[in-house]
Design a protein around this motif. Structure first.
Motif, PDB file in Angstrom:
ATOM      1  N   ALA A 152       0.836  -1.206   0.000  1.00 47.52           N
ATOM      2  CA  ALA A 152       0.000   0.000   0.000  1.00 47.52           C
ATOM      3  C   ALA A 152       0.869   1.253   0.000  1.00 47.52           C
ATOM      4  O   ALA A 152       0.576   2.219  -0.710  1.00 47.52           O
ATOM      5  N   CYS A 153       1.933   1.219   0.770  1.00 49.24           N
ATOM      6  CA  CYS A 153       2.869   2.347   0.811  1.00 49.24           C
ATOM      7  C   CYS A 153       3.473   2.590  -0.578  1.00 49.24           C
ATOM      8  O   CYS A 153       3.565   3.728  -1.035  1.00 49.24           O
ATOM      9  N   ALA A 154       3.854   1.520  -1.257  1.00 46.77           N
ATOM     10  CA  ALA A 154       4.407   1.636  -2.615  1.00 46.77           C
ATOM     11  C   ALA A 154       3.368   2.200  -3.579  1.00 46.77           C
ATOM     12  O   ALA A 154       3.676   3.063  -4.409  1.00 46.77           O
ATOM     13  N   LEU A 155       2.138   1.730  -3.470  1.00 50.27           N
ATOM     14  CA  LEU A 155       1.062   2.222  -4.346  1.00 50.27           C
ATOM     15  C   LEU A 155       0.741   3.685  -4.060  1.00 50.27           C
ATOM     16  O   LEU A 155       0.440   4.453  -4.985  1.00 50.27           O
ATOM     17  N   LEU A 156       0.801   4.083  -2.785  1.00 54.38           N
ATOM     18  CA  LEU A 156       0.622   5.497  -2.452  1.00 54.38           C
ATOM     19  C   LEU A 156       1.711   6.331  -3.122  1.00 54.38           C
ATOM     20  O   LEU A 156       1.418   7.364  -3.730  1.00 54.38           O
ATOM     21  N   LEU A 157       2.950   5.882  -3.001  1.00 53.48           N
ATOM     22  CA  LEU A 157       4.067   6.583  -3.622  1.00 53.48           C
ATOM     23  C   LEU A 157       3.817   6.774  -5.115  1.00 53.48           C
ATOM     24  O   LEU A 157       3.999   7.870  -5.657  1.00 53.48           O
ATOM     25  N   MET A 158       3.377   5.714  -5.783  1.00 54.01           N
ATOM     26  CA  MET A 158       3.117   5.791  -7.216  1.00 54.01           C
ATOM     27  C   MET A 158       1.981   6.768  -7.517  1.00 54.01           C
ATOM     28  O   MET A 158       2.046   7.525  -8.496  1.00 54.01           O
ATOM     29  N   GLN A 159       0.938   6.782  -6.674  1.00 53.60           N
ATOM     30  CA  GLN A 159      -0.170   7.747  -6.835  1.00 53.60           C
ATOM     31  C   GLN A 159       0.335   9.178  -6.681  1.00 53.60           C
ATOM     32  O   GLN A 159      -0.030  10.057  -7.454  1.00 53.60           O
ATOM     33  N   TYR A 160       1.163   9.397  -5.654  1.00 55.64           N
ATOM     34  CA  TYR A 160       1.706  10.737  -5.429  1.00 55.64           C
ATOM     35  C   TYR A 160       2.503  11.212  -6.644  1.00 55.64           C
ATOM     36  O   TYR A 160       2.391  12.363  -7.050  1.00 55.64           O
ATOM     37  N   GLN A 161       3.299  10.316  -7.197  1.00 56.09           N
ATOM     38  CA  GLN A 161       4.098  10.676  -8.371  1.00 56.09           C
ATOM     39  C   GLN A 161       3.189  10.997  -9.560  1.00 56.09           C
ATOM     40  O   GLN A 161       3.480  11.915 -10.323  1.00 56.09           O
ATOM     41  N   GLU A 162       2.092  10.254  -9.706  1.00 61.32           N
ATOM     42  CA  GLU A 162       1.139  10.551 -10.785  1.00 61.32           C
ATOM     43  C   GLU A 162       0.502  11.913 -10.607  1.00 61.32           C
ATOM     44  O   GLU A 162       0.110  12.549 -11.583  1.00 61.32           O
ATOM     45  N   HIS A 163       0.402  12.379  -9.356  1.00 66.00           N
ATOM     46  CA  HIS A 163      -0.139  13.706  -9.074  1.00 66.00           C
ATOM     47  C   HIS A 163       0.934  14.793  -9.175  1.00 66.00           C
ATOM     48  O   HIS A 163       0.698  15.934  -8.809  1.00 66.00           O
ATOM     49  N   GLY A 164       2.129  14.414  -9.653  1.00 60.65           N
ATOM     50  CA  GLY A 164       3.192  15.386  -9.877  1.00 60.65           C
ATOM     51  C   GLY A 164       4.081  15.660  -8.678  1.00 60.65           C
ATOM     52  O   GLY A 164       4.919  16.572  -8.725  1.00 60.65           O
ATOM     53  N   LEU A 165       3.923  14.907  -7.619  1.00 59.56           N
ATOM     54  CA  LEU A 165       4.752  15.119  -6.440  1.00 59.56           C
ATOM     55  C   LEU A 165       6.188  14.673  -6.707  1.00 59.56           C
ATOM     56  O   LEU A 165       6.406  13.597  -7.256  1.00 59.56           O
ATOM     57  N   GLU A 166       7.147  15.495  -6.320  1.00 60.18           N
ATOM     58  CA  GLU A 166       8.559  15.175  -6.488  1.00 60.18           C
ATOM     59  C   GLU A 166       9.080  14.555  -5.191  1.00 60.18           C
ATOM     60  O   GLU A 166       9.218  15.244  -4.176  1.00 60.18           O
ATOM     61  N   VAL A 167       9.363  13.265  -5.236  1.00 57.98           N
ATOM     62  CA  VAL A 167       9.771  12.525  -4.046  1.00 57.98           C
ATOM     63  C   VAL A 167      11.041  13.115  -3.436  1.00 57.98           C
ATOM     64  O   VAL A 167      11.184  13.168  -2.213  1.00 57.98           O
ATOM     65  N   GLU A 168      11.942  13.597  -4.266  1.00 60.16           N
ATOM     66  CA  GLU A 168      13.214  14.133  -3.769  1.00 60.16           C
ATOM     67  C   GLU A 168      13.015  15.277  -2.780  1.00 60.16           C
ATOM     68  O   GLU A 168      13.855  15.490  -1.903  1.00 60.16           O
ATOM     69  N   ARG A 169      11.924  16.009  -2.907  1.00 58.62           N
ATOM     70  CA  ARG A 169      11.641  17.100  -1.970  1.00 58.62           C
ATOM     71  C   ARG A 169      11.389  16.575  -0.562  1.00 58.62           C
ATOM     72  O   ARG A 169      11.447  17.332   0.405  1.00 58.62           O
ATOM     73  N   PHE A 170      11.096  15.294  -0.444  1.00 56.96           N
ATOM     74  CA  PHE A 170      10.765  14.690   0.848  1.00 56.96           C
ATOM     75  C   PHE A 170      11.889  13.802   1.383  1.00 56.96           C
ATOM     76  O   PHE A 170      11.727  13.151   2.409  1.00 56.96           O
ATOM     77  N   ARG A 171      13.007  13.795   0.703  1.00 57.56           N
ATOM     78  CA  ARG A 171      14.151  12.977   1.131  1.00 57.56           C
ATOM     79  C   ARG A 171      14.696  13.521   2.451  1.00 57.56           C
ATOM     80  O   ARG A 171      14.933  14.706   2.599  1.00 57.56           O
ATOM     81  N   ARG A 172      14.879  12.614   3.382  1.00 47.83           N
ATOM     82  CA  ARG A 172      15.463  12.930   4.677  1.00 47.83           C
ATOM     83  C   ARG A 172      16.548  11.906   4.969  1.00 47.83           C
ATOM     84  O   ARG A 172      16.673  10.910   4.275  1.00 47.83           O
ATOM     85  N   ARG A 173      17.286  12.134   6.020  1.00 49.01           N
ATOM     86  CA  ARG A 173      18.341  11.202   6.430  1.00 49.01           C
ATOM     87  C   ARG A 173      18.069  10.762   7.859  1.00 49.01           C
ATOM     88  O   ARG A 173      17.680  11.557   8.701  1.00 49.01           O
ATOM     89  N   TYR A 174      18.279   9.469   8.096  1.00 53.57           N
ATOM     90  CA  TYR A 174      18.098   8.902   9.433  1.00 53.57           C
ATOM     91  C   TYR A 174      19.451   8.436   9.950  1.00 53.57           C
ATOM     92  O   TYR A 174      20.140   7.663   9.279  1.00 53.57           O
ATOM     93  N   ASP A 175      19.839   8.926  11.120  1.00 47.28           N
ATOM     94  CA  ASP A 175      21.085   8.528  11.767  1.00 47.28           C
ATOM     95  C   ASP A 175      20.828   7.186  12.453  1.00 47.28           C
ATOM     96  O   ASP A 175      20.158   7.129  13.487  1.00 47.28           O
TER      97      ASP A 175
END
Length: 183
Positions: A152-175
């Motif tokens: 479901a998480c993967a499908l959400l990601l794909m939906q967001y991308q179809e809506h033009g969302l740029e995933v790179e804007r949400f990139r974070r780093r976890y220590d």
């Protein structure tokens, strides 16, 4: 870009061990690999977690422990951007499992959170829980089943991308060593 959507279930409120993990790999806009397995947490189960996930201690006892699964998971986790829903939870559990078993991976890992993306993509929703977003978008979900949640998480990601969302804007780093999100 390659994305590794993952979800973990835990046996108790310590959130330092997994009782299940689901991994769904997205490449070139399609799902190319899925893994879902119970994990022997080698610790106690709390009644709340059993009721939430339906994972019985007897079933998990027969499953491989995290350290046995990691050699197969590590190449996948190292091959793309990690994606999770409420990602700091899943990243924290991953970091704690690595530490508990003395597994050296890397100091930090990049990730993106589908809750944060959902807030940006669908601000009109009253909340951005996984089941709310899946209901809204018609994505099948067996909630708190790691394989279903990661898919479901993967499908959400794909939906967001179809809506033009740029995933790179949400990139974070976890220590991973300090078990905390960085900017």
């Amino acid at each position: 870009m390659r994305y590794i959507a993952f979800d973990v279930e835990t046996p108790n409120g310590a959130n330092n061990r997994m009782s299940a993990i689901g991994v769904t790999v997205v490449e070139d806009g399609r799902i190319v690999q899925e893994i879902a397995t119970l994990v022997n947490p080698e610790t106690y189960f709390h009644r709340f977690n059993i009721q939430l996930t339906g994972i019985m201690p007897e079933a998990a006892e027969k499953a491989p422990a995290f350290y046995e699964l990691w050699p197969a998971l590590e190449p996948i986790f190292s091959s793309g951007l990690l994606i999770a829903h409420n990602a700091t939870f899943d990243m924290g559990v991953l970091a704690k499992c690595l530490a508990a078993y003395g597994i050296e991976w890397k100091d930090s890992a990049d990730y993106a959170c589908t809750v944060q993306m959902g807030r940006k993509c669908f601000p009109e929703l009253s909340n951005h829980k996984l089941n709310t977003l899946c209901d809204y978008l018609g994505i099948p979900l067996e909630h708190h089943q790691a394989g279903s949640d990661s898919r479901a998480c993967a499908l959400l990601l794909m939906q967001y991308q179809e809506h033009g969302l740029e995933v790179e804007r949400f990139r974070r780093r976890y220590d991973l060593s300090r078990r905390r999100a960085l900017r």
